[in-house]
Design an enzyme around this catalytic site. Structure first.
Site, mmCIF file in Angstrom:
data_model
loop_
_atom_site.group_PDB
_atom_site.id
_atom_site.type_symbol
_atom_site.label_atom_id
_atom_site.label_comp_id
_atom_site.label_asym_id
_atom_site.label_seq_id
_atom_site.Cartn_x
_atom_site.Cartn_y
_atom_site.Cartn_z
ATOM 1 N N GLY A 1 -14.799 5.663 5.436
ATOM 2 C CA GLY A 1 -13.980 6.809 5.829
ATOM 3 C C GLY A 1 -14.442 7.369 7.158
ATOM 4 N N HIS B 1 -14.040 -2.886 14.873
ATOM 5 C CA HIS B 1 -13.947 -1.469 14.496
ATOM 6 C C HIS B 1 -14.238 -0.625 15.735
ATOM 7 C CE1 HIS B 1 -15.267 2.399 12.722
ATOM 8 N NE2 HIS B 1 -14.325 2.127 11.847
ATOM 9 N N GLU C 1 0.845 -1.206 0.000
ATOM 10 C CA GLU C 1 0.000 0.000 0.000
ATOM 11 C C GLU C 1 0.877 1.251 0.000
ATOM 12 O OE1 GLU C 1 -3.572 0.350 2.568
ATOM 13 O OE2 GLU C 1 -2.534 2.085 3.423
HETATM 14 P P1 FAD Z 1 -17.918 0.302 7.445
HETATM 15 O O1 FAD Z 1 -17.726 -1.008 6.822
HETATM 16 O O2 FAD Z 1 -19.087 1.127 7.003
HETATM 17 O O3 FAD Z 1 -17.987 0.108 9.026
HETATM 18 C C1 FAD Z 1 -17.928 1.247 9.892
HETATM 19 C C2 FAD Z 1 -18.656 0.938 11.188
HETATM 20 O O4 FAD Z 1 -20.062 0.852 10.924
HETATM 21 C C3 FAD Z 1 -18.283 -0.403 11.825
HETATM 22 O O5 FAD Z 1 -18.314 -0.244 13.199
HETATM 23 C C4 FAD Z 1 -19.397 -1.332 11.361
HETATM 24 O O6 FAD Z 1 -19.610 -2.422 12.266
HETATM 25 C C5 FAD Z 1 -20.583 -0.396 11.339
HETATM 26 N N1 FAD Z 1 -21.603 -0.786 10.349
HETATM 27 C C6 FAD Z 1 -21.391 -1.165 9.072
HETATM 28 N N2 FAD Z 1 -22.555 -1.442 8.452
HETATM 29 C C7 FAD Z 1 -23.537 -1.229 9.380
HETATM 30 C C8 FAD Z 1 -24.955 -1.330 9.359
HETATM 31 N N3 FAD Z 1 -25.598 -1.706 8.252
HETATM 32 N N4 FAD Z 1 -25.637 -1.030 10.499
HETATM 33 C C9 FAD Z 1 -24.984 -0.632 11.621
HETATM 34 N N5 FAD Z 1 -23.638 -0.516 11.685
HETATM 35 C C10 FAD Z 1 -22.932 -0.805 10.584
HETATM 36 N N6 FAD Z 1 -9.669 5.678 5.417
HETATM 37 C C11 FAD Z 1 -9.511 6.673 4.504
HETATM 38 O O7 FAD Z 1 -10.000 7.789 4.728
HETATM 39 N N7 FAD Z 1 -8.815 6.451 3.341
HETATM 40 C C12 FAD Z 1 -8.269 5.250 3.021
HETATM 41 O O8 FAD Z 1 -7.647 5.093 1.975
HETATM 42 C C13 FAD Z 1 -8.437 4.174 3.951
HETATM 43 N N8 FAD Z 1 -7.953 2.925 3.690
HETATM 44 C C14 FAD Z 1 -8.187 1.899 4.573
HETATM 45 C C15 FAD Z 1 -7.730 0.611 4.250
HETATM 46 C C16 FAD Z 1 -7.936 -0.451 5.134
HETATM 47 C C17 FAD Z 1 -7.461 -1.837 4.756
HETATM 48 C C18 FAD Z 1 -8.579 -0.230 6.386
HETATM 49 C C19 FAD Z 1 -8.747 -1.347 7.364
HETATM 50 C C20 FAD Z 1 -9.036 1.065 6.708
HETATM 51 C C21 FAD Z 1 -8.858 2.127 5.805
HETATM 52 N N9 FAD Z 1 -9.344 3.413 6.087
HETATM 53 C C22 FAD Z 1 -9.153 4.436 5.170
HETATM 54 C C23 FAD Z 1 -9.993 3.709 7.360
HETATM 55 C C24 FAD Z 1 -11.543 3.549 7.281
HETATM 56 O O9 FAD Z 1 -12.082 4.517 6.415
HETATM 57 C C25 FAD Z 1 -12.077 3.738 8.692
HETATM 58 O O10 FAD Z 1 -11.651 2.674 9.518
HETATM 59 C C26 FAD Z 1 -13.592 3.942 8.824
HETATM 60 O O11 FAD Z 1 -13.857 4.318 10.180
HETATM 61 C C27 FAD Z 1 -14.457 2.714 8.540
HETATM 62 O O12 FAD Z 1 -14.491 2.425 7.228
HETATM 63 P P2 FAD Z 1 -15.176 1.033 6.730
HETATM 64 O O13 FAD Z 1 -15.175 1.090 5.269
HETATM 65 O O14 FAD Z 1 -14.521 -0.097 7.390
HETATM 66 O O15 FAD Z 1 -16.643 1.259 7.298
#
Ligand code: FAD
Length: 288
Positions: free
Chosen positions: A108, A149, A17
């Site tokens: 995000g 998370h 990455e």
């Molecule tokens: P989600 O999958 O939406 O989850 C977020 C939270 O919501 C979790 O607690 C989950 O349990 C909860 N949730 C999900 N769906 C539901 C639902 N239907 N009902 C109730 N709760 C729900 N950030 C950046 O800004 N830029 C990047 O390039 C970036 N790259 C990353 C790469 C990796 C491999 C990882 C692990 C993280 C990265 N992040 C990045 C950080 C990420 O954006 C944050 O961790 C963010 O807080 C969560 O994103 P997510 O896509 O995992 O969210």
């Protein structure tokens, strides 16, 4: 090439990455370092997306250049915090035009200076995954958290939400960093038990500076094992020794994962070609 096809081969893959320079800074150094990582010819490379889309054009340009100049498949990260349906649609059009066919779809986090409500058109990454799949033509990955998370009430709920993301069309998952492989094995078992069958790629962060540990913990809340703390205590004040020890620790984690049947490894190489090379050299006979 689609990431799911790279992962599908019965072969160990090592991917890296990198991050783009911030839109406001004109840091050629940061960008050059990303290309230095590409020169090592990893299996594929991911390019992150600055908070709230702040690096949108740089992410796209770097992902495209790595593919066109170095012949390495890239995956562009894309977040939906603060985004509208229109802005996502336009980002997808740009990615398609640039020939980037893999996206890591993320929710995000609310950027520090963001005014107003950040989650209007999108609340969770699964909604972004749905829209990307509806748009068509992309292989879509998502993030997952072996230690849960930070927004989650408990790990069980987090895994149930992860299942929704996979059901929305997520074809593979990359984990948050962890420093104890048992945490990953335990998470993988629970994910499989919950019916998540897509590849889960462990994300390994080589810690090569003592102050990275505090950042990693505050960002992800990950557990730091005693064994790792001793390394930082002993070598933290000696940058070269700390780098060597950090590369060795990450290598050790990777070898253990491969030995336990995990074929696809992602390394948070953080635009440090020397660190990425150190790990590759250590694995030269293992990832042939
Ligand atoms: P989600 O999958 O939406 O989850 C977020 C939270 O919501 C979790 O607690 C989950 O349990 C909860 N949730 C999900 N769906 C539901 C639902 N239907 N009902 C109730 N709760 C729900 N950030 C950046 O800004 N830029 C990047 O390039 C970036 N790259 C990353 C790469 C990796 C491999 C990882 C692990 C993280 C990265 N992040 C990045 C950080 C990420 O954006 C944050 O961790 C963010 O807080 C969560 O994103 P997510 O896509 O995992 O969210």
């Amino acid at each position: 090439m689609e990431i799911k096809d790279i992962l599908g081969k019965d072969k160990v893959t090592l991917s890296f990455e990198v991050f783009p320079p911030k839109q406001t800074s004109n840091s050629m150094e940061v960008e050059k370092a990303a290309y230095g990582v590409a020169e090592l010819k990893p299996s594929y490379m991911s390019v992150t997306y600055g908070a709230g889309g702040s690096t949108r054009s740089n992410t796209l340009r770097i992902a495209q250049k790595i593919q066109d100049t170095y012949g390495i498949t890239t995956i562009a990260h894309l977040t939906c915090v603060g985004a509208t349906k229109e802005s996502i649609n336009s980002a997808l059009k740009d990615l398609r035009e640039a020939g980037v066919s893999n996206i890591l779809a993320l929710r995000g986090d609310k950027p520090r200076d963001f005014q107003g409500e950040p989650f209007v058109d999108y609340h969770y990454a699964s909604e972004l995954v749905e829209d990307i799949k509806r748009f068509g033509g992309f292989c879509v990955g998502g993030a997952c958290y072996p230690e849960g998370h930070t927004d989650s009430v408990n790990k069980r709920e987090d895994i149930a939400n992860l299942k929704k993301k996979v059901d929305a069309g997520c074809e593979f998952l990359t984990t948050q960093m962890f420093f104890d492989n048992n945490i990953f094995y335990n998470f993988l078992f629970k994910a499989r038990e919950a019916g998540i069958t897509v590849p889960v790629i462990p994300g390994i962060m080589p810690i090569t500076r003592a102050n990275q540990v505090a950042n990693a913990v505050s960002l992800s809340g990950c557990n730091v094992p005693e064994r790792f703390k001793s390394i930082v205590d002993r070598f933290g004040d000696n940058p070269k020794a700390m780098q060597q020890a950090g590369i060795a620790y990450a290598t050790d984690q990777i070898i253990d994962l491969i030995a336990n049947g995990i074929n696809n490894i992602h390394v948070y190489s953080m635009n440090k070609p020397e660190v990425a090379k150190g790990i590759m050299d250590n694995l030269s006979e293992i990832i042939k």
